[in-house]
Scaffold this active site. Structure first.
Site, PDB file in Angstrom:
ATOM      1  N   GLU A  27       9.883  15.924  14.929  1.00 59.35           N
ATOM      2  CA  GLU A  27      10.278  15.760  13.524  1.00 59.35           C
ATOM      3  C   GLU A  27       9.496  16.754  12.663  1.00 59.35           C
ATOM      4  O   GLU A  27       8.273  16.706  12.608  1.00 59.35           O
ATOM      5  CB  GLU A  27       9.977  14.327  13.078  1.00 59.35           C
ATOM      6  CG  GLU A  27      10.516  14.025  11.698  1.00 59.35           C
ATOM      7  CD  GLU A  27      10.194  12.606  11.248  1.00 59.35           C
ATOM      8  OE1 GLU A  27       9.046  12.168  11.440  1.00 59.35           O
ATOM      9  OE2 GLU A  27      11.100  11.950  10.702  1.00 59.35           O
ATOM     10  N   GLU A  80       9.684   1.123  10.554  1.00 60.13           N
ATOM     11  CA  GLU A  80      10.753   2.090  10.256  1.00 60.13           C
ATOM     12  C   GLU A  80      10.121   3.460  10.390  1.00 60.13           C
ATOM     13  O   GLU A  80       9.366   3.881   9.510  1.00 60.13           O
ATOM     14  CB  GLU A  80      11.272   1.897   8.818  1.00 60.13           C
ATOM     15  CG  GLU A  80      11.930   0.564   8.544  1.00 60.13           C
ATOM     16  CD  GLU A  80      13.332   0.478   9.109  1.00 60.13           C
ATOM     17  OE1 GLU A  80      13.891   1.515   9.514  1.00 60.13           O
ATOM     18  OE2 GLU A  80      13.861  -0.632   9.145  1.00 60.13           O
ATOM     19  N   LYS A 134       0.858  -1.193   0.000  1.00 62.61           N
ATOM     20  CA  LYS A 134       0.000   0.000   0.000  1.00 62.61           C
ATOM     21  C   LYS A 134       0.888   1.234   0.000  1.00 62.61           C
ATOM     22  O   LYS A 134       1.486   1.594   1.002  1.00 62.61           O
ATOM     23  CB  LYS A 134      -0.935   0.037   1.210  1.00 62.61           C
ATOM     24  CG  LYS A 134      -2.119   0.925   0.890  1.00 62.61           C
ATOM     25  CD  LYS A 134      -2.617   1.864   1.959  1.00 62.61           C
ATOM     26  CE  LYS A 134      -1.794   2.893   2.590  1.00 62.61           C
ATOM     27  NZ  LYS A 134      -1.645   4.171   1.851  1.00 62.61           N
ATOM     28  N   CYS A 157      13.853  10.629   6.660  1.00 65.18           N
ATOM     29  CA  CYS A 157      13.712  10.169   8.051  1.00 65.18           C
ATOM     30  C   CYS A 157      15.006  10.336   8.831  1.00 65.18           C
ATOM     31  O   CYS A 157      15.000  10.637  10.009  1.00 65.18           O
ATOM     32  CB  CYS A 157      13.269   8.718   8.069  1.00 65.18           C
ATOM     33  SG  CYS A 157      14.317   7.675   7.054  1.00 65.18           S
TER      34      CYS A 157
HETATM   35  P1  NAD Z   1       2.476   8.352   7.748  1.00 66.06           P
HETATM   36  O1  NAD Z   1       2.687   7.589   8.992  1.00 66.06           O
HETATM   37  O2  NAD Z   1       1.485   9.452   7.740  1.00 66.06           O
HETATM   38  O3  NAD Z   1       2.046   7.390   6.550  1.00 66.06           O
HETATM   39  C1  NAD Z   1       2.840   6.296   6.173  1.00 66.06           C
HETATM   40  C2  NAD Z   1       1.964   5.266   5.501  1.00 66.06           C
HETATM   41  O4  NAD Z   1       1.053   4.767   6.471  1.00 66.06           O
HETATM   42  C3  NAD Z   1       1.111   5.810   4.351  1.00 66.06           C
HETATM   43  O5  NAD Z   1       1.014   4.845   3.331  1.00 66.06           O
HETATM   44  C4  NAD Z   1      -0.238   6.017   5.007  1.00 66.06           C
HETATM   45  O6  NAD Z   1      -1.325   5.942   4.105  1.00 66.06           O
HETATM   46  C5  NAD Z   1      -0.276   4.851   5.971  1.00 66.06           C
HETATM   47  N1  NAD Z   1      -1.181   5.038   7.109  1.00 66.06           N
HETATM   48  C6  NAD Z   1      -1.541   6.183   7.724  1.00 66.06           C
HETATM   49  N2  NAD Z   1      -2.418   5.931   8.709  1.00 66.06           N
HETATM   50  C7  NAD Z   1      -2.620   4.589   8.717  1.00 66.06           C
HETATM   51  C8  NAD Z   1      -3.416   3.713   9.500  1.00 66.06           C
HETATM   52  N3  NAD Z   1      -4.210   4.165  10.482  1.00 66.06           N
HETATM   53  N4  NAD Z   1      -3.358   2.395   9.233  1.00 66.06           N
HETATM   54  C9  NAD Z   1      -2.562   1.907   8.273  1.00 66.06           C
HETATM   55  N5  NAD Z   1      -1.809   2.689   7.471  1.00 66.06           N
HETATM   56  C10 NAD Z   1      -1.825   4.018   7.712  1.00 66.06           C
HETATM   57  O7  NAD Z   1       3.920   8.868   7.302  1.00 66.06           O
HETATM   58  P2  NAD Z   1       4.266   9.766   6.053  1.00 66.06           P
HETATM   59  O8  NAD Z   1       3.882  11.178   6.375  1.00 66.06           O
HETATM   60  O9  NAD Z   1       3.761   9.137   4.829  1.00 66.06           O
HETATM   61  O10 NAD Z   1       5.855   9.631   5.992  1.00 66.06           O
HETATM   62  C11 NAD Z   1       6.703  10.419   6.749  1.00 66.06           C
HETATM   63  C12 NAD Z   1       7.204   9.636   7.940  1.00 66.06           C
HETATM   64  O11 NAD Z   1       7.867   8.457   7.493  1.00 66.06           O
HETATM   65  C13 NAD Z   1       8.229  10.400   8.728  1.00 66.06           C
HETATM   66  O12 NAD Z   1       7.959  10.266  10.100  1.00 66.06           O
HETATM   67  C14 NAD Z   1       9.526   9.710   8.367  1.00 66.06           C
HETATM   68  O13 NAD Z   1      10.542   9.850   9.333  1.00 66.06           O
HETATM   69  C15 NAD Z   1       9.098   8.313   8.186  1.00 66.06           C
HETATM   70  N6  NAD Z   1      10.075   7.545   7.378  1.00 66.06           N
HETATM   71  C16 NAD Z   1      10.871   6.632   8.010  1.00 66.06           C
HETATM   72  C17 NAD Z   1      11.832   5.926   7.291  1.00 66.06           C
HETATM   73  C18 NAD Z   1      12.728   4.920   7.962  1.00 66.06           C
HETATM   74  O14 NAD Z   1      13.333   4.113   7.259  1.00 66.06           O
HETATM   75  N7  NAD Z   1      12.838   4.927   9.285  1.00 66.06           N
HETATM   76  C19 NAD Z   1      11.975   6.155   5.934  1.00 66.06           C
HETATM   77  C20 NAD Z   1      11.137   7.091   5.310  1.00 66.06           C
HETATM   78  C21 NAD Z   1      10.183   7.786   6.053  1.00 66.06           C
END
Ligand code: NAD
Length: 499
Positions: A402, A268, A192, A303
């Site tokens: 963040e 992650e 997804k 991230c």
């Molecule tokens: P997010 O948590 O808003 O969304 C991530 C994914 O989760 C999306 O596909 C979203 O649709 C899905 N999602 C959201 N709510 C959900 C729920 N209730 N149930 C299931 N899925 C759900 O994050 P974002 O804004 O897309 O990405 C930014 C974040 O990702 C930052 O915090 C960043 O640090 C982190 N990130 C971490 C890494 C790593 O390797 N540690 C790498 C890239 C990004």
């Protein structure tokens, strides 16, 4: 129009680009069962790019059934490893052949500079899939030293159906970090992508089938987190959810696992990574240049961004002047211009979040050394200047939370011990760096920092061979390297009595 020729060419290519907008289930593109769609917006213009299928529970159910059916048949899981390897190589090759198209999709969908999509994201995805393909037929199982009365083998088996939920900041690369080890281990997958950037994942799905990977092994269901993401994480027939995204969502995913079938969860999540420069480091220009890229690359939507710059007393001005000089060369520009180094923020919501943190920093008493504004508003897009705050105290929100934008918080410290204390005083523990000529200080600080990666005299050095992931609330488990395969396999003991 004085647009540079190569800029025109990317704009022209964008005009004739077609988008895959339907879900990809059992080897075919299909509309969402409900017929619903959501808008994918180009963050550089604010205009509609495509209408994408809004997957929900029914679509996830169909994708999971298809993934489960192919897993049961064994047409992927039970292939001889050398065959699986060849098909993954072919998949990587096809992604490479579609580099320009995928890079363009990524830039249009997410706002990152086309030069980064071409040089970082697409080749990174190809390298990742090739690397896991190579590993497939080189991993041996174990025989336990039980003595002559028994033969006990310890074997690794695929889990079954894995759900992967990924974010928008490196849409293709984060998907590849999941797809490659999950498929290499013999699992089937339902991916997804983020609702903010689904287009490259949808394109890549058909390349898997074109490569010969059986239909149903890689399914992609676009949709919102609250609907498609939740349905996947709650699904009773999904064996594992591999998640990359924010810490807040990561916590929810763990709850879903507990509420459903106790599926495995790997997370992650976010970071607030400290980049510590000691006054003894002889090449402050090099350290400052790295500090600038550590926060401004990918608009700061990384991230592991070095979002806290910890400077030992006495070097602040020298370092920040150089950071500013680099920032001048990284002013936000048209993502389709190959000379642009800093593109658009992914959407209006994220831009407002970044600007909100800039306001909060000011209100808390930190000083903006440079930047701080939205720019290129006439474009209709979402652009924020590279921004540096000085006189930041570790207690301020801009030092603890963040931001996920091009905003650096500079904090001064006196001793290495104080630097470590500040570095560790956040909920995150993803990346970190220390710059010093003193090898003892380097190792002491590296040991004391609670983070998945510590860079010494560099930042953001990267290779698929090393694990990537976080301590503390930055996550559970590791992507990349052979360690990622541990997340996607079960250990089985088989005991044969020989007595
Ligand atoms: P997010 O948590 O808003 O969304 C991530 C994914 O989760 C999306 O596909 C979203 O649709 C899905 N999602 C959201 N709510 C959900 C729920 N209730 N149930 C299931 N899925 C759900 O994050 P974002 O804004 O897309 O990405 C930014 C974040 O990702 C930052 O915090 C960043 O640090 C982190 N990130 C971490 C890494 C790593 O390797 N540690 C790498 C890239 C990004």
């Amino acid at each position: 129009m004085n647009a540079k020729p190569e800029t025109v060419s990317w704009h022209e290519r964008a005009r004739s680009l077609s988008f895959r907008t339907q879900a990809f289930i059992e080897g075919r593109y299909v509309d969402a069962a409900s017929g619903a769609t959501f808008d994918s917006i180009n963050p550089a213009t604010g205009k509609l790019l495509a209408r994408v299928a809004a997957g929900d529970t029914e679509d996830i159910n169909r994708a999971v059934s298809s993934a489960r059916a192919v897993f049961r048949r064994g047409s992927w899981a039970n292939l001889p490893p050398a065959k699986r390897k060849r098909l993954l190589f072919r998949f990587a090759e096809l992604i490479g052949k579609h580099s320009d198209e995928l890079a363009l999709l990524e830039t249009l969908d997410m706002g990152k500079p086309i030069s980064d999509s071409l040089k970082v994201d697409v080749p990174g995805a190809v390298r990742c899939i090739n690397w896991y393909a190579e590993a497939v037929d080189k991993i041996y199982d174990e025989v336990a030293p039980t003595g002559p009365g028994a033969l006990a083998t310890i074997t690794r088996e695929p889990l079954g159906v894995v759900g992967a939920i990924v974010p928008w900041n490196f849409p293709l690369l984060m998907a590849a970090w999941k797809i490659a080890p999950i498929l290499a281990a013999g699992n089937s997958l339902v991916l997804k992508p983020s609702e903010k950037s689904p287009l490259t994942a949808l394109k890549v799905a058909e390349l898997a089938v074109e490569a010969g990977i059986p239909a149903g092994v890689l399914n992609v269901v676009p949709g919102f987190g609250q609907t498609a993401g939740k349905a996947l994480a709650l699904h009773m027939d999904v064996d594992c959810v591999a998640f990359t995204g924010s810490t807040a969502t990561g916590k929810t995913i763990m709850q879903y696992a507990g509420q459903s079938n106790l599926k495995r969860v790997s997370l992650e999540c976010g970071g607030k990574s400290p980049n510590i420069i000691m006054a003894d480091y002889p090449d402050l220009e090099k350290a400052a240049t790295a500090a600038a890229y550590a926060i401004f690359f990918n608009q700061g939507e990384v991230c592991s961004a070095g979002s806290r710059l910890l400077l030992q007393e006495g070097i602040k001005d020298a370092v920040l002047e150089k950071v500013q000089a680099i920032a001048r060369t990284m002013q936000p520009g048209d993502p389709l211009d190959p000379n642009t180094h800093l593109g658009a923020i992914v959407d209006e919501t994220q831009m407002k979040r970044v600007l909100g943190y800039i306001d909060a920093g000011r209100a808390d008493g930190a000083h903006i050394r440079f930047g701080g504004r939205r720019v290129r508003e006439d474009s209709g897009g979402f652009f924020v200047e590279p921004t540096v705050f000085e006189d930041v105290r570790p207690s301020m929100a801009i030092a603890r939370e963040e931001i996920f934008g091009p905003v650096l918080s500079a904090i001064t410290f006196k001793t290495p011990e104080e630097a470590v204390e500040i570095a560790n005083d956040v909920i995150y523990g993803l990346a970190s760096a220390v710059w010093t000529r003193d090898v003892t200080t380097a190792h002491r600080v590296a040991r004391a920092i609670r983070a998945g990666t510590v860079y010494i005299n560099c930042y953001d050095a990267d290779d698929i061979t090393v694990p990537f992931g976080g301590f503390k609330q930055s996550g559970i488990g590791r992507d990349k390297s052979l360690h990622a395969l541990e997340k996607y396999t079960e250990l089985k003991t088989t005991w044969l009595d020989l007595s």
